[in-house]
Write a protein that holds these residues in place. Structure first.
Motif, PDB file in Angstrom:
ATOM      1  N   PHE A 178       0.808  -1.210   0.000  1.00  0.00           N
ATOM      2  CA  PHE A 178       0.000   0.000   0.000  1.00  0.00           C
ATOM      3  C   PHE A 178       0.846   1.267   0.000  1.00  0.00           C
ATOM      4  O   PHE A 178       0.410   2.312   0.436  1.00  0.00           O
ATOM      5  CB  PHE A 178      -0.969   0.006   1.191  1.00  0.00           C
ATOM      6  CG  PHE A 178      -1.797  -1.237   1.274  1.00  0.00           C
ATOM      7  CD1 PHE A 178      -2.382  -1.778   0.142  1.00  0.00           C
ATOM      8  CD2 PHE A 178      -1.974  -1.891   2.475  1.00  0.00           C
ATOM      9  CE1 PHE A 178      -3.135  -2.935   0.196  1.00  0.00           C
ATOM     10  CE2 PHE A 178      -2.726  -3.049   2.546  1.00  0.00           C
ATOM     11  CZ  PHE A 178      -3.307  -3.570   1.404  1.00  0.00           C
ATOM     12  N   SER A 179       2.072   1.167  -0.483  1.00  0.00           N
ATOM     13  CA  SER A 179       2.921   2.352  -0.586  1.00  0.00           C
ATOM     14  C   SER A 179       2.573   3.100  -1.872  1.00  0.00           C
ATOM     15  O   SER A 179       1.826   2.612  -2.719  1.00  0.00           O
ATOM     16  CB  SER A 179       4.395   1.953  -0.605  1.00  0.00           C
ATOM     17  OG  SER A 179       4.707   1.313  -1.828  1.00  0.00           O
ATOM     18  N   ILE A 192      -7.890   0.248   8.160  1.00  0.00           N
ATOM     19  CA  ILE A 192      -6.845   0.514   7.161  1.00  0.00           C
ATOM     20  C   ILE A 192      -7.407   1.531   6.178  1.00  0.00           C
ATOM     21  O   ILE A 192      -8.257   1.216   5.356  1.00  0.00           O
ATOM     22  CB  ILE A 192      -6.429  -0.763   6.428  1.00  0.00           C
ATOM     23  CG1 ILE A 192      -5.837  -1.745   7.444  1.00  0.00           C
ATOM     24  CG2 ILE A 192      -5.430  -0.466   5.323  1.00  0.00           C
ATOM     25  CD1 ILE A 192      -5.568  -3.119   6.876  1.00  0.00           C
ATOM     26  N   ARG A 193      -6.981   2.772   6.260  1.00  0.00           N
ATOM     27  CA  ARG A 193      -7.567   3.832   5.449  1.00  0.00           C
ATOM     28  C   ARG A 193      -6.595   4.460   4.454  1.00  0.00           C
ATOM     29  O   ARG A 193      -6.828   5.507   3.933  1.00  0.00           O
ATOM     30  CB  ARG A 193      -8.093   4.946   6.364  1.00  0.00           C
ATOM     31  CG  ARG A 193      -9.267   4.505   7.219  1.00  0.00           C
ATOM     32  CD  ARG A 193     -10.477   4.231   6.343  1.00  0.00           C
ATOM     33  NE  ARG A 193     -11.619   3.854   7.146  1.00  0.00           N
ATOM     34  CZ  ARG A 193     -12.751   3.363   6.630  1.00  0.00           C
ATOM     35  NH1 ARG A 193     -12.839   3.189   5.321  1.00  0.00           N
ATOM     36  NH2 ARG A 193     -13.752   3.047   7.412  1.00  0.00           N
ATOM     37  N   SER A 232     -10.273  -1.292  -2.559  1.00  0.00           N
ATOM     38  CA  SER A 232     -11.685  -1.264  -2.165  1.00  0.00           C
ATOM     39  C   SER A 232     -12.022  -2.470  -1.291  1.00  0.00           C
ATOM     40  O   SER A 232     -12.764  -2.353  -0.319  1.00  0.00           O
ATOM     41  CB  SER A 232     -12.606  -1.210  -3.390  1.00  0.00           C
ATOM     42  OG  SER A 232     -12.549  -2.417  -4.122  1.00  0.00           O
ATOM     43  N   VAL A 233     -11.449  -3.630  -1.629  1.00  0.00           N
ATOM     44  CA  VAL A 233     -11.669  -4.831  -0.806  1.00  0.00           C
ATOM     45  C   VAL A 233     -11.048  -4.647   0.574  1.00  0.00           C
ATOM     46  O   VAL A 233     -11.684  -4.914   1.606  1.00  0.00           O
ATOM     47  CB  VAL A 233     -11.075  -6.094  -1.496  1.00  0.00           C
ATOM     48  CG1 VAL A 233     -11.064  -7.280  -0.533  1.00  0.00           C
ATOM     49  CG2 VAL A 233     -11.855  -6.436  -2.751  1.00  0.00           C
ATOM     50  N   SER A 258      -6.434  -2.595 -11.055  1.00  0.00           N
ATOM     51  CA  SER A 258      -6.101  -3.623 -10.063  1.00  0.00           C
ATOM     52  C   SER A 258      -5.920  -3.002  -8.684  1.00  0.00           C
ATOM     53  O   SER A 258      -6.433  -3.522  -7.688  1.00  0.00           O
ATOM     54  CB  SER A 258      -4.813  -4.358 -10.450  1.00  0.00           C
ATOM     55  OG  SER A 258      -4.949  -4.975 -11.700  1.00  0.00           O
ATOM     56  N   PHE A 259      -5.187  -1.906  -8.627  1.00  0.00           N
ATOM     57  CA  PHE A 259      -4.922  -1.259  -7.339  1.00  0.00           C
ATOM     58  C   PHE A 259      -6.218  -0.774  -6.700  1.00  0.00           C
ATOM     59  O   PHE A 259      -6.451  -0.969  -5.503  1.00  0.00           O
ATOM     60  CB  PHE A 259      -3.943  -0.100  -7.523  1.00  0.00           C
ATOM     61  CG  PHE A 259      -3.540   0.534  -6.222  1.00  0.00           C
ATOM     62  CD1 PHE A 259      -2.710  -0.139  -5.337  1.00  0.00           C
ATOM     63  CD2 PHE A 259      -3.996   1.795  -5.874  1.00  0.00           C
ATOM     64  CE1 PHE A 259      -2.341   0.434  -4.128  1.00  0.00           C
ATOM     65  CE2 PHE A 259      -3.635   2.372  -4.669  1.00  0.00           C
ATOM     66  CZ  PHE A 259      -2.801   1.693  -3.793  1.00  0.00           C
TER      67      PHE A 259
END
Length: 197
Positions: free
Chosen positions: A83-84, A195-196, A186-187, A180-181
């Motif tokens: 998530f970077s 986790i925001r 979203s999932v 994809s990202f």
């Protein structure tokens, strides 16, 4: 003849063989493809084939190894943090690699393909993502491991669909990386509200 010219000739020959194998694999299983059929299809001599490979199985193993090494190289150049800010760039590079070998990936991931190869790619990408998740969210892993597995399987399905499309009519690697990202995030956000990012 210079060594550079020989190297280029060898590279061209191997490319023709790989593309020929990919074409034949769209029609039949790897067990049904013979050296004779492949060399006739790509218009080279059998002796030339045997300079590089011992048989079709040996060729397939070499092709799979090269593709896995290429994906591994791409992944090694990025930190293991899913998530970077580099995540989309990382995904774009993966899609570029897939797209540059589209025929081979499409064949290997298709109905006459090799499930063990698909598993290798999944394991390789999955290991990097899981390592990043563990580093970023060590206290969330009991639940995150399910979201991660769901996203990984979804990404493989997305890749398969993309590879089946004609390159002229398909999304670019950038578009696929962005899609994809966004789907992954979203999932993750839906299932893990803390986790925001």
């Amino acid at each position: 003849m210079t060594e550079q010219k020989i190297d280029k000739r060898v590279a061209r020959t191997k490319t023709r063989l790989k593309e020929g194998l990919a074409d034949l694999m769209t029609r039949k299983s790897i067990q049904e493809i013979t050296v004779k059929e492949l060399v006739e299809y790509v218009h080279i001599n059998r002796s030339t084939f045997y300079l590089h490979y011992s048989d079709i199985s040996n060729m397939l193993e070499n092709v799979k190894r090269e593709l896995i090494e290429e994906i591994a190289e791409v992944m090694e150049s990025y930190p293991p943090e899913p998530f970077s800010e580099e995540s989309v760039v990382f995904m774009k590079d993966v899609f570029f690699s897939l797209g540059s070998n589209r025929k081979l990936y499409r064949s290997l991931m298709g109905k006459n393909g090799d499930p063990s190869f698909v598993q290798q790619v999944e394991d390789l990408v999955g290991e990097k993502c899981l390592t990043g998740l563990k580093r970023q969210f060590p206290n969330e892993m009991n639940m995150l491991k399910y979201s991660y597995r769901f996203c990984l399987s979804g990404c493989v399905g997305l890749i398969r669909s993309w590879l089946q499309k004609d390159p002229e009519d398909s999304e670019t690697p950038e578009e696929m990386a962005d899609m994809s990202f966004r789907l992954i995030m979203s999932v993750i956000r839906e299932t893990h509200p803390r986790i925001r990012r």
